[in-house]
Design a protein around this motif. Sequence first.
Motif, short mmCIF file in Angstrom:
data_model
loop_
_atom_site.label_atom_id
_atom_site.label_comp_id
_atom_site.label_asym_id
_atom_site.label_seq_id
_atom_site.Cartn_x
_atom_site.Cartn_y
_atom_site.Cartn_z
N PHE A 182 0.83 -1.20 0.00
CA PHE A 182 0.00 0.00 0.00
C PHE A 182 0.87 1.25 0.00
N ALA A 183 1.89 1.27 0.86
CA ALA A 183 2.77 2.44 0.95
C ALA A 183 3.48 2.70 -0.37
N LEU A 184 3.84 1.65 -1.08
CA LEU A 184 4.56 1.79 -2.35
C LEU A 184 3.63 2.01 -3.54
N SER A 185 2.33 1.95 -3.32
CA SER A 185 1.37 2.05 -4.44
C SER A 185 1.07 3.48 -4.87
N ASP A 186 1.41 4.45 -4.06
CA ASP A 186 1.14 5.85 -4.38
C ASP A 186 2.32 6.45 -5.13
N PRO A 187 2.08 7.14 -6.25
CA PRO A 187 3.20 7.72 -7.02
C PRO A 187 4.08 8.68 -6.21
N GLY A 188 3.51 9.48 -5.35
CA GLY A 188 4.30 10.40 -4.54
C GLY A 188 5.18 9.67 -3.54
N GLY B 52 6.85 0.75 7.58
CA GLY B 52 8.17 0.17 7.77
C GLY B 52 9.07 0.28 6.56
N VAL B 53 8.71 1.13 5.61
CA VAL B 53 9.51 1.28 4.39
C VAL B 53 10.69 2.21 4.64
N ILE B 54 10.50 3.24 5.46
CA ILE B 54 11.58 4.19 5.73
C ILE B 54 11.78 4.37 7.23
N LEU B 55 12.99 4.85 7.57
CA LEU B 55 13.28 5.32 8.91
C LEU B 55 13.26 6.83 8.85
N ASN B 56 12.71 7.48 9.85
CA ASN B 56 12.65 8.93 9.94
C ASN B 56 13.23 9.28 11.31
N LEU B 57 14.49 9.69 11.31
CA LEU B 57 15.21 9.89 12.57
C LEU B 57 15.62 11.34 12.75
N PRO B 58 15.67 11.81 14.00
CA PRO B 58 16.13 13.17 14.25
C PRO B 58 17.60 13.33 13.87
N LYS B 59 17.92 14.47 13.29
CA LYS B 59 19.31 14.82 12.97
C LYS B 59 19.44 16.32 13.19
N GLY B 60 19.98 16.69 14.32
CA GLY B 60 20.07 18.10 14.65
C GLY B 60 18.68 18.70 14.75
N ARG B 61 18.46 19.80 14.01
CA ARG B 61 17.13 20.44 14.01
C ARG B 61 16.23 19.87 12.93
N GLY B 62 16.75 18.97 12.11
CA GLY B 62 15.97 18.37 11.04
C GLY B 62 15.74 16.90 11.26
N ARG B 63 15.44 16.20 10.17
CA ARG B 63 15.20 14.76 10.23
C ARG B 63 15.89 14.11 9.05
N LEU B 64 16.37 12.91 9.26
CA LEU B 64 17.05 12.14 8.23
C LEU B 64 16.17 10.96 7.84
N LEU B 65 15.93 10.83 6.54
CA LEU B 65 15.13 9.73 6.01
C LEU B 65 16.04 8.70 5.39
N SER B 66 15.77 7.44 5.63
CA SER B 66 16.52 6.37 4.98
C SER B 66 15.60 5.21 4.69
N LEU B 67 15.93 4.50 3.64
CA LEU B 67 15.17 3.34 3.21
C LEU B 67 15.57 2.14 4.06
N ARG B 68 14.61 1.37 4.51
CA ARG B 68 14.90 0.18 5.33
C ARG B 68 15.13 -1.02 4.41
N ARG B 69 16.06 -0.85 3.49
CA ARG B 69 16.32 -1.85 2.45
C ARG B 69 16.67 -3.22 3.04
N LEU C 15 11.25 -7.91 -3.43
CA LEU C 15 10.09 -7.02 -3.59
C LEU C 15 10.48 -5.59 -3.91
N LEU C 16 11.37 -5.04 -3.12
CA LEU C 16 11.74 -3.64 -3.28
C LEU C 16 12.35 -3.38 -4.66
N ASP C 17 13.28 -4.24 -5.08
CA ASP C 17 13.87 -4.05 -6.40
C ASP C 17 12.83 -4.19 -7.51
N ALA C 18 11.92 -5.13 -7.37
CA ALA C 18 10.89 -5.31 -8.40
C ALA C 18 10.01 -4.05 -8.52
N VAL C 19 9.65 -3.46 -7.39
CA VAL C 19 8.80 -2.28 -7.42
C VAL C 19 9.58 -1.07 -7.93
#
Length: 109
Positions: A27-33, A74-91, A101-105
Amino acid sequence: MTAPPNGSSHDLAHPQEQDLDLTQVLFALSDPGRLEIVRQLRDGPVEMAQCNLADPTVAKSTKSHLFKVLREAGVILNLPKGRGRLLSLRREELDRRFPGLLDAVLDAS
């Protein structure tokens, strides 16, 4: 990389690897945005403020919701980094839980 322990007021809830659900991930990967965001994270972490959508008219609240859906699935991690946030893929976790799955999508046109 594993989901962070919760405890700080800046921590957001992330599902543990064993709790990742195929339906929620798809579902999370189904939206173009949301898929556009995941493709930006494919090569490594990105600061949230630097993660942009092709459509610059997307409201900040909509963009925040896209990040929230990806994080809660559970697709990404959203962690604090200073005053902002760091996003990373939970590959690694996604590849262990749903091999290929991830590579296929991400490789689909």
